[in-house]
Design a protein around this motif. Structure first.
Motif, PDB file in Angstrom:
ATOM      1  N   GLY A  44      25.645   6.310  -6.370  1.00 30.60           N
ATOM      2  CA  GLY A  44      26.089   4.921  -6.381  1.00 30.60           C
ATOM      3  C   GLY A  44      27.543   4.767  -5.998  1.00 30.60           C
ATOM      4  O   GLY A  44      27.924   3.826  -5.319  1.00 30.60           O
ATOM      5  N   THR A  45      28.383   5.725  -6.405  1.00 28.22           N
ATOM      6  CA  THR A  45      29.799   5.627  -6.109  1.00 28.22           C
ATOM      7  C   THR A  45      30.155   6.320  -4.801  1.00 28.22           C
ATOM      8  O   THR A  45      30.809   5.753  -3.935  1.00 28.22           O
ATOM      9  CB  THR A  45      30.616   6.259  -7.257  1.00 28.22           C
ATOM     10  OG1 THR A  45      30.144   5.749  -8.497  1.00 28.22           O
ATOM     11  CG2 THR A  45      32.079   5.955  -7.107  1.00 28.22           C
ATOM     12  N   ALA A 122      35.269  -0.202 -12.309  1.00 22.43           N
ATOM     13  CA  ALA A 122      35.947  -1.232 -11.523  1.00 22.43           C
ATOM     14  C   ALA A 122      35.740  -0.996 -10.029  1.00 22.43           C
ATOM     15  O   ALA A 122      35.462  -1.930  -9.266  1.00 22.43           O
ATOM     16  CB  ALA A 122      37.437  -1.250 -11.865  1.00 22.43           C
ATOM     17  N   ALA A 123      35.883   0.263  -9.593  1.00 29.01           N
ATOM     18  CA  ALA A 123      35.708   0.569  -8.175  1.00 29.01           C
ATOM     19  C   ALA A 123      34.279   0.302  -7.711  1.00 29.01           C
ATOM     20  O   ALA A 123      34.046  -0.273  -6.639  1.00 29.01           O
ATOM     21  CB  ALA A 123      36.085   2.027  -7.908  1.00 29.01           C
ATOM     22  N   GLY A 127      32.964  -2.514  -5.026  1.00 28.03           N
ATOM     23  CA  GLY A 127      32.172  -2.125  -3.866  1.00 28.03           C
ATOM     24  C   GLY A 127      30.836  -2.838  -3.784  1.00 28.03           C
ATOM     25  O   GLY A 127      30.469  -3.421  -2.756  1.00 28.03           O
ATOM     26  N   TRP A 128      30.093  -2.820  -4.897  1.00 21.70           N
ATOM     27  CA  TRP A 128      28.795  -3.494  -4.908  1.00 21.70           C
ATOM     28  C   TRP A 128      28.946  -5.005  -4.886  1.00 21.70           C
ATOM     29  O   TRP A 128      28.076  -5.719  -4.379  1.00 21.70           O
ATOM     30  CB  TRP A 128      27.996  -3.067  -6.136  1.00 21.70           C
ATOM     31  CG  TRP A 128      27.380  -1.710  -5.971  1.00 21.70           C
ATOM     32  CD1 TRP A 128      27.776  -0.557  -6.569  1.00 21.70           C
ATOM     33  CD2 TRP A 128      26.269  -1.358  -5.149  1.00 21.70           C
ATOM     34  NE1 TRP A 128      26.986   0.488  -6.162  1.00 21.70           N
ATOM     35  CE2 TRP A 128      26.052   0.020  -5.301  1.00 21.70           C
ATOM     36  CE3 TRP A 128      25.443  -2.077  -4.299  1.00 21.70           C
ATOM     37  CZ2 TRP A 128      25.040   0.697  -4.629  1.00 21.70           C
ATOM     38  CZ3 TRP A 128      24.427  -1.406  -3.619  1.00 21.70           C
ATOM     39  CH2 TRP A 128      24.239  -0.033  -3.793  1.00 21.70           C
ATOM     40  N   GLY A 129      30.070  -5.500  -5.426  1.00 19.13           N
ATOM     41  CA  GLY A 129      30.340  -6.929  -5.317  1.00 19.13           C
ATOM     42  C   GLY A 129      30.495  -7.359  -3.874  1.00 19.13           C
ATOM     43  O   GLY A 129      30.071  -8.452  -3.477  1.00 19.13           O
ATOM     44  N   GLY A 130      31.137  -6.487  -3.062  1.00 19.47           N
ATOM     45  CA  GLY A 130      31.246  -6.783  -1.638  1.00 19.47           C
ATOM     46  C   GLY A 130      29.893  -6.825  -0.959  1.00 19.47           C
ATOM     47  O   GLY A 130      29.627  -7.700  -0.116  1.00 19.47           O
ATOM     48  N   TYR A 131      29.002  -5.904  -1.322  1.00 14.48           N
ATOM     49  CA  TYR A 131      27.642  -5.933  -0.768  1.00 14.48           C
ATOM     50  C   TYR A 131      26.896  -7.189  -1.195  1.00 14.48           C
ATOM     51  O   TYR A 131      26.158  -7.789  -0.399  1.00 14.48           O
ATOM     52  CB  TYR A 131      26.863  -4.687  -1.218  1.00 14.48           C
ATOM     53  CG  TYR A 131      27.377  -3.401  -0.634  1.00 14.48           C
ATOM     54  CD1 TYR A 131      27.716  -3.305   0.711  1.00 14.48           C
ATOM     55  CD2 TYR A 131      27.533  -2.271  -1.426  1.00 14.48           C
ATOM     56  CE1 TYR A 131      28.183  -2.123   1.246  1.00 14.48           C
ATOM     57  CE2 TYR A 131      28.009  -1.086  -0.895  1.00 14.48           C
ATOM     58  CZ  TYR A 131      28.332  -1.017   0.444  1.00 14.48           C
ATOM     59  OH  TYR A 131      28.800   0.151   0.981  1.00 14.48           O
ATOM     60  N   PRO A 161      31.662 -11.733  -7.450  1.00 12.06           N
ATOM     61  CA  PRO A 161      30.532 -10.818  -7.255  1.00 12.06           C
ATOM     62  C   PRO A 161      30.623  -9.568  -8.116  1.00 12.06           C
ATOM     63  O   PRO A 161      29.607  -9.098  -8.637  1.00 12.06           O
ATOM     64  CB  PRO A 161      30.615 -10.480  -5.759  1.00 12.06           C
ATOM     65  CG  PRO A 161      31.304 -11.639  -5.141  1.00 12.06           C
ATOM     66  CD  PRO A 161      32.299 -12.076  -6.168  1.00 12.06           C
ATOM     67  N   ALA A 162      31.831  -9.008  -8.278  1.00 14.04           N
ATOM     68  CA  ALA A 162      31.981  -7.825  -9.124  1.00 14.04           C
ATOM     69  C   ALA A 162      31.656  -8.152 -10.580  1.00 14.04           C
ATOM     70  O   ALA A 162      31.025  -7.357 -11.279  1.00 14.04           O
ATOM     71  CB  ALA A 162      33.407  -7.277  -9.007  1.00 14.04           C
TER      72      ALA A 162
END
Length: 257
Positions: A44-45, A122-123, A127-131, A161-162
């Motif tokens: 995932g990361t 947080a990272a 990232g997934w918030g951007g997706y 989104p995050a």
């Protein structure tokens, strides 16, 4: 007792194992959910988020960065496995340090674990918030402004989104250990399937020219990429802590008694 003795005193494994907390919980995670927990945390990361940071630093040599990070992670995994077998209790690195190096080192490890998961969550959320933001833009045409969709360093104020991603993960965890483990296993299999699909499709468009220059920044770039990639290997603590019940009840990995 002096301060030096207070800071360096260790807690025997017998006391760690008999702290009473193990009587209130029942074993619900098996081998497959534990493997999915570790693999899912790494995939995932590392693949979907950190790769975007490592590739510009290492260039095509990011594959070497992944190999170096994987070797370092292998050593860490073997160390965690050995310690989890010798000290089969919850707490992971905190408990291992408490039983071997002393209370002060354990206290530092505990706070480092909190920092590790805080930064990594947080990272991943960003990232997934951007997706998620891109998904909303492509499906319903909803585009959030940078103030509501970008991280603070890029002009964002509140990354909505995050926040949504974190709340969704919280909702899944609140369902229960068994239910969240099933969701984790399903999403891990989905991510593996996506990666296999991506590799198969990408091979059809492979061009050797894209590998030139292979390492534009040399060893420094490869090392920087490896350090960024290693950030993704965060599943060891969760796996060793989650495996505590399985180890102590199955009798295959018991510490001194």
């Amino acid at each position: 007792m002096s301060y030096a003795q207070l800071f360096t005193r260790v807690k025997p494994v017998e006391r760690l194992a008999d702290d009473g907390s193990h009587t209130a919980l029942h074993r619900t995670l098996g081998l497959v959910p534990l493997i999915a927990l570790s693999v899912g945390a790494t995939l995932g990361t590392g693949i979907f988020v950190v790769l975007a940071e490592a590739a510009p630093a290492a260039g095509p040599a990011v594959v070497v960065s992944f190999v170096l990070a994987g070797l370092a992670a292998l050593c860490s995994a073997l160390s965690y496995a050995e310690l989890a077998g010798s000290v089969p209790v919850s707490g992971s690195a905190y408990s291992y340090a408490y039983a071997t190096l002393g209370e002060l080192v354990a206290w530092i490890c505990g706070w480092c674990l909190l920092l590790e998961y805080g930064v990594s969550v947080a990272a991943v959320a960003v990232g997934w918030g951007g997706y998620l933001n891109e998904f909303l833009r492509g499906t319903i045409g909803l585009t959030l402004p940078d103030a509501l969709s970008a991280p603070p360093g890029e002009g964002g104020v509140v990354n909505v989104p995050a926040v949504i991603v974190v709340l969704l993960a919280t909702a899944v965890l609140m369902m229960g250990v068994r239910e969240s483990a099933a969701v984790t296993t399903a999403t891990t299999l989905l991510k593996i399937g996506v990666l296999v699909f991506f590799v198969c499709v990408a091979l059809t468009a492979f061009r050797s020219d894209n590998l030139t220059p292979f390492a534009p920044a040399g060893i420094a770039g490869i090392s920087a990429g490896a350090s960024a990639v290693f950030f993704s290997f965060i599943g060891f603590d969760a796996a060793s802590t989650g495996a505590r019940k399985r180890a102590t009840r199955s009798g295959t990995c018991r510490g001194p008694s």
